[in-house]
Design a protein around this motif. Structure first.
Motif: not given
Length: 281
Positions: A131-140
């Motif tokens: 899930w890393e790409p989705y998590v990082e997008e949300a965190a940004h």
């Protein structure tokens, strides 16, 4: 959901179709007007024309917001077809957002759960998928990326429990999720019979079935972490429910007589065809 389900491939929603389907589903014209007004005020759609001759235009952000859901649905069908086996890796996300940024902290927590995460400890969540790409997008997007830590492990334990399927039963509400899929199957079956039967269906009836299916599919899949089949009870009702939905979307797509239909018709039909094609190979 009603408005989103009726978005055509050119990004528009016809008010006449919107009101007709809404009335069939028991909604009043006033409810539709208030919904449209709110969506326009929030900047999700623009509005052109008046009454039933009006047309809504989805904004770019609204159209982009539908893409991740398509990604998750595509992944679910790949799992059902045995095309996404689990590699034994658990994906973890941890964050420590200060109280001063509580809104961002709460939004990040909700996003992690929506992406299939389960809480392990305060600020620590686990997922069985990458899930890393989705998590990082949300965190940004939330301005919390500097407070985010990502890691993976193949050795996850809670107390004395370390067997993956048993951990899944402890961490996610699988019974509740299974019940939602059982409901989806009960609702989808009669509609599949209508769609594949000899009786003619009006355009409004076809659109109404499409909206009902989209709403029930969303109800079932939103809380589903899409755990790999290796971590789920067998048989898993989600597999059967999605198979019925796939047959419905294929039938809906076949009933398209060249008219401008909701984008969901093509999107869901394409996703199910992709999965079927890959499974055949």
């Amino acid at each position: 959901m009603l408005v989103h389900a009726l978005i055509r491939e050119d990004g528009t929603v016809g008010a006449d179709e919107l009101y007709t389907v809404a009335n069939t589903l028991g909604m009043s014209d006033q409810q539709v007007r208030l919904c449209v007004k709110r969506l326009v005020t929030e900047g999700r759609f623009t509005h052109e024309g008046r009454g039933r001759k009006a047309e809504l235009h989805a904004t770019t952000d609204t159209l982009h917001a539908l893409a991740p859901n398509a990604d998750f649905l595509r992944h679910a069908f790949q799992q059902d077809a045995g095309l996404a086996p689990w590699d034994g890796v658990w994906h973890l996300a941890a964050f420590a957002v200060p109280e001063a940024a509580r809104t961002a902290r709460d939004a990040l927590r909700e996003t992690l759960v929506h992406l299939g995460g389960a809480p392990l400890q305060g600020g620590l969540y686990v997922c069985a998928n990458a899930w890393e790409p989705y998590v990082e997008e949300a965190a940004h997007r939330l301005g919390a990326h500097s407070a985010l830590t990502l890691l993976t492990t193949t050795d996850l334990r809670r107390g004395d429990t370390r067997e993956p399927a048993e951990l899944a039963r402890l961490l996610w509400p699988l019974r509740e999720i299974a019940d939602r899929y059982d409901r989806l199957s009960r609702i989808t079956g009669p509609r599949l019979t209508r769609l594949t039967g000899p009786a003619a269906l009006s355009p409004a009836a076809v659109l109404t079935i499409a909206v009902e299916l989209a709403a029930e599919l969303t109800r079932a899949m939103e809380p589903d972490p899409l755990l790999p089949p290796q971590l789920l009870p067998h048989p898993w009702p989600g597999t059967r429910a999605r198979e019925l939905v796939a047959r419905c979307w294929a039938a809906l797509h076949e009933r398209d007589q060249g008219q401008t239909r909701p984008a969901l018709f093509r999107l869901y039909a394409d996703i199910t065809r992709e999965a079927a094609g890959r499974a055949a190979h």
